[in-house]
Design a protein around this motif. Structure first.
Motif, PDB file in Angstrom:
ATOM      1  N   GLY A 225       0.821  -1.216   0.000  1.00  0.00           N
ATOM      2  CA  GLY A 225       0.000   0.000   0.000  1.00  0.00           C
ATOM      3  C   GLY A 225       0.851   1.261   0.000  1.00  0.00           C
ATOM      4  N   LYS A 226       2.019   1.179  -0.660  1.00  0.00           N
ATOM      5  CA  LYS A 226       2.930   2.321  -0.720  1.00  0.00           C
ATOM      6  C   LYS A 226       3.161   2.681  -2.181  1.00  0.00           C
ATOM      7  N   SER A 227       3.892   3.792  -2.430  1.00  0.00           N
ATOM      8  CA  SER A 227       4.234   4.155  -3.809  1.00  0.00           C
ATOM      9  C   SER A 227       5.551   3.485  -4.201  1.00  0.00           C
ATOM     10  N   THR A 228       5.827   3.464  -5.501  1.00  0.00           N
ATOM     11  CA  THR A 228       7.111   2.902  -5.948  1.00  0.00           C
ATOM     12  C   THR A 228       8.275   3.748  -5.436  1.00  0.00           C
ATOM     13  N   ALA A 229       8.049   5.054  -5.292  1.00  0.00           N
ATOM     14  CA  ALA A 229       9.108   5.924  -4.756  1.00  0.00           C
ATOM     15  C   ALA A 229       9.432   5.487  -3.325  1.00  0.00           C
ATOM     16  N   GLN A 230       8.401   5.232  -2.548  1.00  0.00           N
ATOM     17  CA  GLN A 230       8.638   4.816  -1.157  1.00  0.00           C
ATOM     18  C   GLN A 230       9.339   3.456  -1.095  1.00  0.00           C
ATOM     19  N   VAL A 231       8.984   2.560  -2.008  1.00  0.00           N
ATOM     20  CA  VAL A 231       9.641   1.240  -2.031  1.00  0.00           C
ATOM     21  C   VAL A 231      11.124   1.402  -2.372  1.00  0.00           C
ATOM     22  N   SER A 232      11.424   2.254  -3.348  1.00  0.00           N
ATOM     23  CA  SER A 232      12.818   2.462  -3.732  1.00  0.00           C
ATOM     24  C   SER A 232      13.618   3.019  -2.549  1.00  0.00           C
ATOM     25  N   LEU A 233      13.048   3.994  -1.860  1.00  0.00           N
ATOM     26  CA  LEU A 233      13.753   4.622  -0.728  1.00  0.00           C
ATOM     27  C   LEU A 233      13.914   3.636   0.430  1.00  0.00           C
ATOM     28  N   ARG A 234      12.869   2.840   0.663  1.00  0.00           N
ATOM     29  CA  ARG A 234      12.931   1.842   1.746  1.00  0.00           C
ATOM     30  C   ARG A 234      13.984   0.782   1.429  1.00  0.00           C
ATOM     31  N   TRP A 235      14.063   0.369   0.168  1.00  0.00           N
ATOM     32  CA  TRP A 235      15.055  -0.629  -0.263  1.00  0.00           C
ATOM     33  C   TRP A 235      16.469  -0.102   0.001  1.00  0.00           C
ATOM     34  N   ILE A 236      16.660   1.167  -0.206  1.00  0.00           N
ATOM     35  CA  ILE A 236      17.968   1.784   0.060  1.00  0.00           C
ATOM     36  C   ILE A 236      18.244   1.821   1.565  1.00  0.00           C
ATOM     37  N   LEU A 237      17.259   2.293   2.341  1.00  0.00           N
ATOM     38  CA  LEU A 237      17.434   2.371   3.801  1.00  0.00           C
ATOM     39  C   LEU A 237      17.753   1.012   4.402  1.00  0.00           C
TER      40      LEU A 237
END
Ligand SMILES: NC(=O)c1ccc[n+]([C@@H]2O[C@H](COP(=O)([O-])OP(=O)(O)OC[C@H]3O[C@@H](n4cnc5c(N)ncnc54)[C@H](OP(=O)(O)O)[C@@H]3O)[C@@H](O)[C@H]2O)c1
Length: 290
Positions: A225-237
């Motif tokens: 339930g997130k955006s692709t931008a949030q997934v990309s940033l979370r993957w980095i974190l």
């Protein structure tokens, strides 16, 4: 870095000199100087405390104005700028640092980075010496208390190893391009093993990449339930890396902060890591001619 301790964009990560850096920064590359002050003020009002700029973005004046307008005490902010490639060398580095500080209207920086290593393609056998002399000036600025942490950008582990032959002070940070499709996985591991915190530039792929519309990214985003931008940033974190997302839009810059109410599984982390090249700048620092 223990991700469990990260609860918001300002959760601190300790650098190798003890200074704490907020785990997500606000990027300003390609932010038009005319809108930079407002964008930075909006970002700080939204809650960002870590701002990333550079001389070459030609918006340091606006960044400084945005910081002042935001009215947050200076010591609560973490401000980074970078030494541009035309300013390498001992004397030029010192002058360029002071000019950045003056444009920003600040009396110290939290982090100052060498933007790109001098490479052998352009400088032949002199490249290592140029980087060493630039670093010597950075060390002196650090020791004089004008910068709280010093580091590198676009240095691959072999450039860092070369620099460490003459460095008195180990770099605290290396800022490199990292996003799905351009993972730099081995480099991240090597830099972290050297106790250097890695920052991810272009964490959304930058302009023109297809990271944010990739079907695999969309599927994982929908699961959470997130955006692709949030997934990309979370993957980095989740790799212990500090992402620096840029947006001049308030809704997006706020969205890019909401990364702490979900977690990617190991399988999702690996699926994203295995994505093919989805665009971005994808430059080899040994091959650039600027
Ligand atoms: N050290 C280096 O050599 C280097 C190189 C490049 C960048 N950087 C630093 O890293 C920062 C980030 O890199 P970047 O600016 O190239 O790229 P980025 O942060 O990966 O992507 C920014 C792009 O994505 C859009 N965007 C932002 N949030 C979004 C969202 N939630 N949904 C959809 N689109 C979104 C932005 O548009 P809008 O602004 O229109 O929202 C912009 O076009 C830079 O700003 C800079 O501080 C460093």
């Amino acid at each position: 870095m223990n991700n469990m301790t990260l609860t918001n964009v300002n959760s601190p990560i300790k650098l190798n000199n003890g200074v704490e850096i907020p785990c997500v920064g606000y990027g300003t590359f390609r932010t038009d100087p005319a809108v930079t002050a407002q964008a930075v003020q909006d970002a700080i009002a939204a809650g960002y405390r870590h701002i990333d700029t550079a001389k070459v973005y030609e918006n340091e004046v606006g960044v400084g104005q945005g910081i002042k307008a935001a009215g947050v005490p200076r010591e609560e902010l973490f401000v980074t700028s970078k030494l541009w490639n035309t300013d390498r060398g001992y004397e030029a580095t010192k002058a360029a640092f002071q000019a950045s500080l003056d444009r920003l209207g600040l009396d110290y920086l939290d982090l100052y980075l060498i933007h790109w290593p001098a490479n052998e393609k352009q400088f032949g056998a002199d490249a290592a010496k140029i980087n060493a002399e630039t670093w010597r000036a950075m060390e002196e600025l650090y020791e004089a208390g004008k910068i709280r942490a010093i580091g590198l950008s676009n240095f691959m582990p072999h450039h860092v190893a070369e620099l460490l032959k003459t460095a008195k002070i180990k770099p605290m940070v290396d800022q490199i391009e990292v996003h799905p499709g351009w993972t730099h996985a081995e480099e991240i591991k090597k830099l972290q093993a050297m106790d250097i915190v890695v920052e991810a530039w272009g964490p959304l792929g930058g302009q023109g990449a297809t990271v944010l519309v990739d079907p695999t990214m969309q599927k994982i985003a929908a699961t959470h339930g997130k955006s692709t931008a949030q997934v990309s940033l979370r993957w980095i974190l989740q790799q212990g890396v500090v992402p620096l997302p840029k947006s001049v839009h308030v809704d997006r810059l706020k969205q890019n902060m909401e990364l702490f109410d979900f977690e990617l599984s190991n399988e999702e982390m690996q699926t994203i890591a295995a994505l093919p090249n989805l665009g971005g700048q994808c430059k080899d620092p040994d091959d650039v001619d600027f």
